[in-house]
Scaffold this motif. Structure first.
Motif, short mmCIF file in Angstrom:
data_model
loop_
_atom_site.label_atom_id
_atom_site.label_comp_id
_atom_site.label_asym_id
_atom_site.label_seq_id
_atom_site.Cartn_x
_atom_site.Cartn_y
_atom_site.Cartn_z
N THR A 131 -8.56 -4.64 -7.74
CA THR A 131 -7.11 -4.41 -7.72
C THR A 131 -6.33 -5.67 -7.33
O THR A 131 -5.12 -5.71 -7.51
CB THR A 131 -6.73 -3.25 -6.78
OG1 THR A 131 -7.23 -3.54 -5.47
CG2 THR A 131 -7.31 -1.94 -7.28
N ASP A 137 -0.97 0.60 -12.55
CA ASP A 137 0.24 1.37 -12.30
C ASP A 137 0.13 2.75 -12.94
O ASP A 137 -0.97 3.19 -13.29
CB ASP A 137 1.47 0.61 -12.81
CG ASP A 137 1.39 0.28 -14.29
OD1 ASP A 137 0.60 0.92 -15.03
OD2 ASP A 137 2.11 -0.63 -14.73
N THR A 150 -3.89 3.37 -5.79
CA THR A 150 -2.96 3.02 -6.86
C THR A 150 -2.31 4.28 -7.45
O THR A 150 -2.67 5.40 -7.09
CB THR A 150 -3.68 2.26 -8.00
OG1 THR A 150 -4.55 3.19 -8.69
CG2 THR A 150 -4.48 1.08 -7.47
#
Length: 196
Positions: A92, A98, A123
């Motif tokens: 990450t 996203d 996330t």
């Protein structure tokens, strides 16, 4: 937020900056023009390569990653949008994940998964799928819970990854994984259309 909507505005409030005394209302249809969703394939063995190639054919943006040198390369899997060689726990830091990034973890085992999953679960990824059988997941989830990750958080992980299509070859398994990703992104049911 990437959602289509119809908004109505009342044009009769001069204090709010409406430009004229004539007033009225206007409806504005908003349809976002967004880039395609991203499929991040972690693990570039035979099945991971098939997932990446099928996702690219389906017009996803595709990033491939592996911690082993020589696996996530243009020579090994040509035509992808990004190549990342990184340790699972550091992925990450190298890839932006996203609300339109789907992660297909086609990894080698529990040791990789237990390092990979904690940062992924932090996330906004709408899809985190991990290959492997139920026994493997029991070991992984036990280790992650001992490290402080709640069972509710672990419910985000889809494992065994994919829809049950009875696939056996890498390409058939890739099809089941991409079918599940599309189902999640498009709010599908996964049910045969014949039964609907």
């Amino acid at each position: 937020d990437g959602k289509t909507r119809l908004l109505s505005y009342n044009l009769t409030d001069l204090q709010a900056g409406d430009p004229s005394m004539q007033g009225g209302t206007v409806d504005v249809f908003i349809e976002p023009l967004l880039p395609p969703p991203t499929v991040l394939v972690v693990g570039c063995g035979h099945v991971g390569k098939a997932v990446a190639e099928l996702a690219k054919w389906m017009d996803f943006r595709v990033i491939v990653s592996d911690d082993r040198p020589g696996y996530a390369t243009p020579e090994q899997i040509p035509g992808m949008d990004g190549y990342v060689e990184a340790a699972p726990a550091e992925l990450t830091q190298h890839v932006t994940i996203d609300h339109v990034t789907c992660v297909a973890a086609i990894t080698r085992g529990v040791i990789v998964d237990q390092d990979l999953l904690p940062p992924l679960l932090a996330t906004d990824a709408p899809y985190i799928g991990v290959i492997g059988g139920r026994r493997r997941w029991l070991l992984t989830s036990k280790t992650l819970q001992e490290a402080g990750i709640s069972p509710e958080t672990l419910m985000r992980v889809r494992t065994p990854v994919g829809l049950d299509l009875g696939g056996e070859t890498p390409k058939e398994i890739a099809l089941s994984i991409l079918a599940e990703i599309v189902m999640v992104l498009r709010n599908g049911t996964g049910q045969p259309l014949k039964s609907q």
